[in-house]
Design an enzyme around this catalytic site. Structure first.
Site, mmCIF file in Angstrom:
data_model
loop_
_atom_site.group_PDB
_atom_site.id
_atom_site.type_symbol
_atom_site.label_atom_id
_atom_site.label_comp_id
_atom_site.label_asym_id
_atom_site.label_seq_id
_atom_site.Cartn_x
_atom_site.Cartn_y
_atom_site.Cartn_z
ATOM 1 N N THR A 1 -5.162 -4.543 -5.850
ATOM 2 C CA THR A 1 -5.772 -5.540 -6.026
ATOM 3 C C THR A 1 -5.861 -6.839 -5.568
ATOM 4 O OG1 THR A 1 -7.554 -4.122 -8.051
ATOM 5 C CG2 THR A 1 -7.534 -6.445 -7.720
ATOM 6 N N THR B 1 -3.022 -1.515 -9.590
ATOM 7 C CA THR B 1 -1.967 -1.720 -11.351
ATOM 8 C C THR B 1 -2.337 -1.080 -12.523
ATOM 9 O OG1 THR B 1 -3.783 -2.671 -11.908
ATOM 10 C CG2 THR B 1 -2.749 -4.324 -11.779
ATOM 11 N N ASP B 2 -3.104 0.128 -10.666
ATOM 12 C CA ASP B 2 -3.158 1.440 -12.434
ATOM 13 C C ASP B 2 -2.104 2.578 -12.225
ATOM 14 O OD1 ASP B 2 -5.978 0.681 -11.902
ATOM 15 O OD2 ASP B 2 -6.787 2.157 -10.169
ATOM 16 N N SER C 1 -3.448 1.921 -5.824
ATOM 17 C CA SER C 1 -2.446 2.504 -6.225
ATOM 18 C C SER C 1 -2.467 3.960 -7.339
ATOM 19 C CB SER C 1 -0.844 1.642 -7.667
ATOM 20 O OG SER C 1 -2.131 1.864 -8.549
#
Ligand code: ASP
EC number: 3.5.1.1
Length: 360
Positions: free
Chosen positions: A41, A125-126, A92
């Protein structure tokens, strides 16, 4: 020279990755930090400022590259001479184990240069906590390695990427960040890769250390540490991926009321060398799941029993040790999977694996 490497060097420090004759001494006041960009992101664009969940490639909007990422935040130059490198540019959830091995090897290569003081990895961030923990176990340097992302796209209102990036660079440039293991810097909190987890789908305050606490905080882009990791990491780790082309397959089985062992059996059939069971409470599970795990163990598959609870310790108990199972200790199941993959590169002995789960 790696064609993907984009020199984003500001002031006079061009060639900080080792070009002979480049006068790094011309900018002695500032450390040299390399930004390895992987996507996510933080590199995504939305159709408008209110597009906070629906953005990026799914809307046909190409991600921004490392050069744009860095030039959009000139404040980072205050803290370090920057070199940027685009290693991947994907969300990710699309990263692979191959990508991990490439990233680990490249990070170690960069950190081995005497002209580099720290590395920042931009990341979605996942799965950020997974990459952070993987690198925490295989990076071979005490120099700071900081992983950073953002919850809002670069085009979003109140985008969190710019300040997160400034803080990550400031942290990677700070001598106080040495030998802290791989760190996550998000939302002005410095977290250890060991304990941090994403707790919220969209909130900027999503990264929490539910056990172990925060390592420190960023204020005015200065790190204030309050803790030091005690678990083995980086230069204190026995794991080494420098000669590995792949990692053993490890699957996670999720337990619920009424679940069974069908997915455990499927993992064995798919060639899993290890299975982490996400049990309930202190690693409990239905009897039928236990039977499948025991059958898998009989076939030589390493079994780690953990919990779907996000916090707490799973310590060895009789029924598990007698079955040759390892308990996850303080690892969430997604991190237990990583430790088991790396552990299996060394041994299949449950006692040795249990030692690893207690030390890392
Ligand atoms: N889908 C994104 C990713 O993990 C989410 C983010 O970066 O915040 O790549």
């Amino acid at each position: 020279m790696n064609p993907k490497k984009i020199a984003l060097t500001f002031l006079t420090a061009i060639g900080l990755l080792g070009g002979a004759g480049h006068a790094i001494a011309q900018a002695p006041a500032k450390p040299n930090v390399v930004i390895l960009a992987t996507g996510g992101t933080i590199a995504s664009r939305g159709a408008d400022s209110l597009a906070l969940t629906d953005y990026g490639l799914s809307k046909g909007l190409q991600p921004v590259g490392v050069e744009a990422l860095v030039t959009a935040v000139p404040e980072i130059q205050k803290f370090a001479n920057i070199t940027g490198e685009q290693i991947f540019n994907v969300g990710s959830s699309k990263l692979s184990i191959d990508n991990w091995l490439t990233l680990a090897k490249r990070t170690n290569e960069i950190l081995a240069s005497k002209n580099v003081d720290g590395v920042v990895i931009t990341h979605g961030t996942d799965t950020l906590e997974e990459t952070a923990y993987f690198l925490n176990l295989v990076v071979k340097s005490a120099k700071p390695v900081v992983i950073v992302g953002s919850m809002r796209p670069s085009t979003g209102m109140s985008a969190d990427g710019p300040l997160n990036l400034v803080n990550a660079v400031a942290l990677a440039a700070s001598p106080s960040a040495r030998d802290k293991g791989v760190m996550v810097s998000m939302n002005e909190v410095i977290s250890s890769a060991f304990s941090v987890t994403k707790t919220n789908t969209t909130n900027v305050a999503t990264f929490k250390s539910l056990d172990g606490g925060d390592l420190g905080y960023m204020q005015n882009s200065t790190p204030y540490f309050v803790a030091q990791p005690l678990k083995r990491h980086t230069v204190h780790s026995e794991f080494d991926v420098s000669n590995l082309q792949k990692l053993p397959r490890v699957d996670i089985n999720y337990t619920t009321l009424g679940s069974d062992g069908v997915l455990v059996d499927a993992a064995v059939a798919a060639g899993a060398k290890g299975i982490v069971n996400a049990g309930v409470g202190h690693a409990n599970m239905p009897d039928v799941t236990l039977q499948s795990l025991k059958a898998a163990r009989q076939k030589g598959v390493a079994i780690v029993v953990g919990s779907r609870a996000m916090s707490g310790i799973v310590t060895p108990v009789g029924q598990f040790t007698e079955a040759g199972f390892v308990t996850s200790m303080m690892h969430t199941t997604q991190k237990a999977r990583i430790l088991l993959m790396l552990g299996l590169t060394k041994t299949n002995d449950p006692k040795e694996l249990q030692r690893m789960f207690e030390e890392y």
